[in-house]
Every structure is written in C-alpha cells, then in structure tokens.
Write a protein that holds these residues in place. Structure first.
Motif, mmCIF file in Angstrom:
data_model
loop_
_atom_site.group_PDB
_atom_site.id
_atom_site.type_symbol
_atom_site.label_atom_id
_atom_site.label_comp_id
_atom_site.label_asym_id
_atom_site.label_seq_id
_atom_site.Cartn_x
_atom_site.Cartn_y
_atom_site.Cartn_z
ATOM 1 N N GLY A 58 2.744 -1.593 -12.327
ATOM 2 C CA GLY A 58 1.892 -2.780 -12.274
ATOM 3 C C GLY A 58 1.501 -3.116 -10.850
ATOM 4 O O GLY A 58 0.321 -3.295 -10.540
ATOM 5 N N CYS A 59 2.488 -3.161 -9.949
ATOM 6 C CA CYS A 59 2.199 -3.489 -8.548
ATOM 7 C C CYS A 59 1.320 -2.426 -7.902
ATOM 8 O O CYS A 59 0.413 -2.739 -7.142
ATOM 9 C CB CYS A 59 3.490 -3.613 -7.746
ATOM 10 N N CYS A 60 1.612 -1.147 -8.184
ATOM 11 C CA CYS A 60 0.815 -0.069 -7.581
ATOM 12 C C CYS A 60 -0.622 -0.153 -8.072
ATOM 13 O O CYS A 60 -1.567 0.080 -7.312
ATOM 14 C CB CYS A 60 1.408 1.293 -7.934
ATOM 15 N N SER A 61 -0.787 -0.516 -9.340
ATOM 16 C CA SER A 61 -2.112 -0.662 -9.930
ATOM 17 C C SER A 61 -2.832 -1.892 -9.382
ATOM 18 O O SER A 61 -4.062 -1.939 -9.357
ATOM 19 C CB SER A 61 -1.973 -0.744 -11.458
ATOM 20 N N GLU A 62 -2.047 -2.883 -8.909
ATOM 21 C CA GLU A 62 -2.638 -4.089 -8.315
ATOM 22 C C GLU A 62 -3.203 -3.809 -6.927
ATOM 23 O O GLU A 62 -4.021 -4.569 -6.411
ATOM 24 C CB GLU A 62 -1.576 -5.198 -8.183
ATOM 25 N N MET A 63 -2.731 -2.740 -6.281
ATOM 26 C CA MET A 63 -3.178 -2.429 -4.918
ATOM 27 C C MET A 63 -4.620 -1.945 -4.946
ATOM 28 O O MET A 63 -5.050 -1.341 -5.928
ATOM 29 C CB MET A 63 -2.302 -1.328 -4.305
ATOM 30 N N PRO A 64 -5.372 -2.187 -3.860
ATOM 31 C CA PRO A 64 -6.733 -1.647 -3.819
ATOM 32 C C PRO A 64 -6.684 -0.145 -4.116
ATOM 33 O O PRO A 64 -5.836 0.562 -3.583
ATOM 34 C CB PRO A 64 -7.167 -1.913 -2.373
ATOM 35 N N GLY A 65 -7.554 0.319 -4.967
ATOM 36 C CA GLY A 65 -7.489 1.714 -5.396
ATOM 37 C C GLY A 65 -6.968 1.831 -6.824
ATOM 38 O O GLY A 65 -7.169 2.836 -7.483
ATOM 39 N N GLY A 66 -6.249 0.785 -7.276
ATOM 40 C CA GLY A 66 -5.823 0.720 -8.673
ATOM 41 C C GLY A 66 -5.054 1.943 -9.129
ATOM 42 O O GLY A 66 -4.026 2.290 -8.554
ATOM 43 N N ARG A 67 -5.556 2.607 -10.167
ATOM 44 C CA ARG A 67 -4.846 3.705 -10.819
ATOM 45 C C ARG A 67 -4.538 4.864 -9.868
ATOM 46 O O ARG A 67 -3.539 5.563 -10.064
ATOM 47 C CB ARG A 67 -5.637 4.220 -12.019
ATOM 48 N N ASP A 68 -5.389 5.075 -8.850
ATOM 49 C CA ASP A 68 -5.163 6.200 -7.936
ATOM 50 C C ASP A 68 -3.802 6.090 -7.248
ATOM 51 O O ASP A 68 -3.135 7.099 -7.000
ATOM 52 C CB ASP A 68 -6.265 6.265 -6.867
ATOM 53 N N GLN B 163 -5.414 -5.740 -15.031
ATOM 54 C CA GLN B 163 -6.854 -5.540 -14.912
ATOM 55 C C GLN B 163 -7.271 -6.110 -13.560
ATOM 56 O O GLN B 163 -6.922 -7.235 -13.224
ATOM 57 C CB GLN B 163 -7.596 -6.258 -16.052
ATOM 58 N N GLY B 164 -8.038 -5.322 -12.803
ATOM 59 C CA GLY B 164 -8.442 -5.749 -11.463
ATOM 60 C C GLY B 164 -7.388 -5.371 -10.437
ATOM 61 O O GLY B 164 -6.310 -4.851 -10.789
ATOM 62 N N THR B 165 -7.705 -5.592 -9.183
ATOM 63 C CA THR B 165 -6.762 -5.319 -8.086
ATOM 64 C C THR B 165 -6.831 -6.510 -7.129
ATOM 65 O O THR B 165 -7.719 -7.361 -7.271
ATOM 66 C CB THR B 165 -7.161 -4.041 -7.306
ATOM 67 N N VAL B 166 -5.878 -6.582 -6.168
ATOM 68 C CA VAL B 166 -5.996 -7.658 -5.189
ATOM 69 C C VAL B 166 -7.392 -7.555 -4.546
ATOM 70 O O VAL B 166 -7.869 -6.437 -4.334
ATOM 71 C CB VAL B 166 -4.896 -7.579 -4.089
ATOM 72 N N ARG C 46 0.873 -1.180 0.000
ATOM 73 C CA ARG C 46 0.000 0.000 0.000
ATOM 74 C C ARG C 46 0.911 1.231 0.000
ATOM 75 O O ARG C 46 2.062 1.150 0.448
ATOM 76 C CB ARG C 46 -0.902 0.006 1.240
ATOM 77 N N PRO C 47 0.400 2.368 -0.504
ATOM 78 C CA PRO C 47 1.259 3.566 -0.577
ATOM 79 C C PRO C 47 1.914 3.911 0.757
ATOM 80 O O PRO C 47 3.078 4.318 0.786
ATOM 81 C CB PRO C 47 0.280 4.651 -1.036
ATOM 82 N N ASN D 40 -5.667 -0.782 -15.754
ATOM 83 C CA ASN D 40 -6.376 0.114 -14.831
ATOM 84 C C ASN D 40 -6.075 1.590 -15.071
ATOM 85 O O ASN D 40 -6.891 2.451 -14.768
ATOM 86 C CB ASN D 40 -6.005 -0.228 -13.380
ATOM 87 N N PHE D 41 -4.866 1.902 -15.569
ATOM 88 C CA PHE D 41 -4.513 3.318 -15.756
ATOM 89 C C PHE D 41 -4.358 3.646 -17.237
ATOM 90 O O PHE D 41 -4.215 2.751 -18.075
ATOM 91 C CB PHE D 41 -3.258 3.699 -14.960
ATOM 92 N N ASP D 42 -4.391 4.931 -17.538
ATOM 93 C CA ASP D 42 -4.220 5.411 -18.912
ATOM 94 C C ASP D 42 -2.728 5.723 -19.111
ATOM 95 O O ASP D 42 -2.193 6.640 -18.474
ATOM 96 C CB ASP D 42 -5.069 6.665 -19.123
ATOM 97 N N PRO D 43 -2.035 4.983 -19.963
ATOM 98 C CA PRO D 43 -0.580 5.176 -20.119
ATOM 99 C C PRO D 43 -0.218 6.601 -20.544
ATOM 100 O O PRO D 43 0.818 7.125 -20.112
ATOM 101 C CB PRO D 43 -0.198 4.189 -21.224
ATOM 102 N N ALA D 44 -1.040 7.222 -21.361
ATOM 103 C CA ALA D 44 -0.742 8.590 -21.814
ATOM 104 C C ALA D 44 -0.830 9.565 -20.644
ATOM 105 O O ALA D 44 0.023 10.450 -20.478
ATOM 106 C CB ALA D 44 -1.701 9.000 -22.927
ATOM 107 N N GLU D 45 -1.853 9.379 -19.798
ATOM 108 C CA GLU D 45 -2.020 10.254 -18.634
ATOM 109 C C GLU D 45 -0.818 10.112 -17.692
ATOM 110 O O GLU D 45 -0.297 11.102 -17.159
ATOM 111 C CB GLU D 45 -3.322 9.876 -17.909
#
Ligand SMILES: [Mn+2]
Length: 350
Positions: free
Chosen positions: A242-252, A276-279, A218-219, A291-296
């Motif tokens: 990838g790991c950060c996106s896997e955490m609950p909250g995903g892209r945030d 795709q998805g989170t733990v 988690r952050p 989960n996230f937009d690569p350009a953003e």
C-alpha cells in the motif's frame, strides 16, 4: 515455507480472533503493538504467554509488528536518553526472540501515520482512509489542527513533535544519522537472537510531515538502508505494498522493490493492500481496485522466491463492520487465499 496468509493488526489476543483465524482457514497470527506490561520494554515471559496461547489453538505466531512509539521516540528524533531507549529495545528484541517470535516489525516515523479522512467513500460506499496533502498544507499554520491527522492512540505518552510551517525542522540528514545510530546498535543483538527486524515504509510517503523529515518515502530510502545494514541477516522489510503504491510512480515501485529484495530474502512479510492515486492525494481501496494488479504481484512474489506471509494490513470498512473490520478483512483474506491456490494449481499443472 510457502507463501501463506496470516491475520493480525490487533493489540489484544482474544478467543474470538483466534477462532476467526481458524474459521477463515489461516494458520498464522501477527500482532501489532500487543498490549503487554512494561512502560519502556517487554519481558520474555509476557511475550511467551501470547505465543503459547496461539500455539494452543494449533496456530503459528508469525510476527510482532511495532513496539509502542514511546519505547524509541528519542532514538528516532536523536534526543538525549536515546541510549537508554536503545538498551531497552535490545532487551525487547531478546524477549521477542527467546519467546519464539522470529520477526519484529518497526517503522521510523516519530510522527506516525497521517490521514486527512478516515471514512472516505470507496466501492459501493464502503469507508476508506484518505490522505490529501492540500488539506495538510491548509492547516500547516496550526499544530493542533495537524494533530487531528495523526492516530488518536498516539501523543499521550510523550509530546509529539508537530511544527507549524516555519517552525523547527528535523532534516532528512539528521533522520538518516538517527536511523544509522539505531540499526548499528540493534542489528547485532537481533542477529544473535535470530530475529529479523522488518522495516515498514513511511505512510503517507511524503518527504516531511509536521516539520520532521521522513526516510522511507521512495525506493531509494530502502536501498540506502540496506547498504547501511552492511549485510546483517537481521535487516529486512515489512514491505507494505500500500505504501509503495502510494509513492509517486504507484505500481512501478511495488514491482521494483519486490524484484530487488525478494531474491535476496529480505522481505520478511508483506502488507498486501492497495490505494487509488499516489501522494499528494490517495484513497485506500479494496484489493483489485487499486494501482497494481494483485495477480501480477502474486506471480512475481512466487517467481522471485518470496516465502513469507501476507497480511491484509488495513481494509475498507463495510456496512455493519466491526472496529477491526471483520467483513473487509474476510474479503481481503479470501482474495489472497484464492490467488495463492491458483498459483499452486498452475505450478503443479505445468
Ligand atoms: Mn502497512
């Protein structure tokens, strides 16, 4: 330096990999756990030989990620003998730094990376890795079954702690105290040698696996570690999106961690992949499908002053792909190069 792409995540430096890098238009090479002599530590001359080979091809040796887990498992687990392992780790830091490699990546997962599927179907039937906590829980009475979720390359050098449910447990407090003991000892040496130690998040980011607590799921874990490092210039992140996106909250989590650490110059490099998805349940995917937009994210990295390199990390296995997934990696590298070029163009057109 500007944001750039490297290729890596291999153990052997072959002519073919160096030519692949040159042909795909990448200047940088990273290696994960390079195959080198030494059962407890590495020597400067051996690392230097790798660097010289990369440079002879007109390429740059960007980073080494990971020493073998059995170089510091006692450190992570707080076992007797950890001081000797720390002494050897410091020797390896000096070897890496003096050979001209500015970054040494590491993780703090004695149990390493777990996946419950290696080739789950993703876009068009390509194969991606998957983690499903329910599958782990269903096997939680059986340490041998649990071991199947761990990389096959691990476990030969020492007995991996995998406790069935109700077995011994290493708590998060103990793991934090082990982490602090480690960085207190190694950061001053890394600082002296001009090496940044780049911390990778836990994968999968769950609070505990096999009876061993995790820290970087988690952050908050990164903020706490940053505090513990007391401003040492040698403490940084291998920020695995990838790991950060896997955490609950995903892209945030991805955006939050970049926003905090990039302006401070604490992101040594980026693992640019997504899921795709989170733990408790996620599947890896092609960039742009997750989960996230690569350009953003790329725009944010440029805006927040990130100036390191990007690495595809892992990619889906396409039909006819090699063990190292050349086809999947070619897609990821080309995608990232396109985003970077568009960013440069937009900046110059302003
Ligand atoms: Mn990663």
């Amino acid at each position: 330096m500007a944001i750039r792409v490297a290729v890596g995540q291999f153990h052997e430096l072959t002519e073919e990999k160096l030519r692949f890098a040159a042909q795909i238009g990448v200047k940088g090479i990273q290696m994960n756990n390079p195959t080198l002599p030494g059962d407890t530590r590495w020597e400067e001359a051996d690392v230097r030989a790798l660097v010289e080979r990369v440079e002879a091809h007109g390429l740059v040796f960007e980073a080494i990620e990971n020493v073998p887990t059995h170089f510091y498992h006692k450190v992570m687990l707080g076992l007797p003998g950890r001081d000797e392992q720390i002494e050897n780790y410091c020797h390896t830091i000096r070897a890496v730094g003096r050979a001209g490699v500015p970054i040494l990546g590491y993780h703090f997962m004695p149990n390493s990376v777990w996946r419950t599927e290696k080739l789950a179907p993703t876009r068009g039937g390509a194969g991606a890795t998957q983690f499903d906590q329910a599958v782990v829980d269903a096997a939680s009475h059986d340490p041998d079954a649990l071991r199947r979720f761990m990389p096959t390359t691990l476990g030969h050098a020492f007995s991996m702690p995998v406790h069935a449910k109700g077995g011994a447990v290493i708590s998060e407090d103990e793991m934090w105290s082990n982490y602090k003991y480690f960085i207190d000892a190694v950061l001053p040496v890394a600082e002296e040698e001009g090496v940044m130690l780049a911390l990778h998040p836990d994968d999968p980011p769950t609070p505990s696996l096999g009876g061993v607590a995790r820290l970087f799921y988690r952050p908050w874990g990164f903020y706490n570690a940053f505090e513990l490092a007391k401003g040492s210039k040698a403490w940084g992140l291998d920020l695995c999106l990838g790991c950060c996106s896997e955490m609950p909250g995903g892209r945030d989590n991805v955006h939050e961690l970049i926003e905090f650490f990039a302006p401070k110059g604490r992101i040594a490099y980026i693992h640019f992949r997504d899921v795709q998805g989170t733990v408790p349940n996620f599947t890896e995917c092609f960039i742009g499908d997750g989960n996230f937009d690569p350009a953003e994210v790329m725009v944010q990295l440029a805006r927040t002053g990130f100036d390191g390199f990007l690495l595809d990390d892992h990619v889906p296995k396409m039909d006819g792909d090699s063990d190292w997934n050349h086809r999947g990696r070619s897609h990821a590298v080309g995608y990232l190069q396109g985003l970077i070029r568009m960013g440069e163009f937009m900046a110059s057109a302003r």
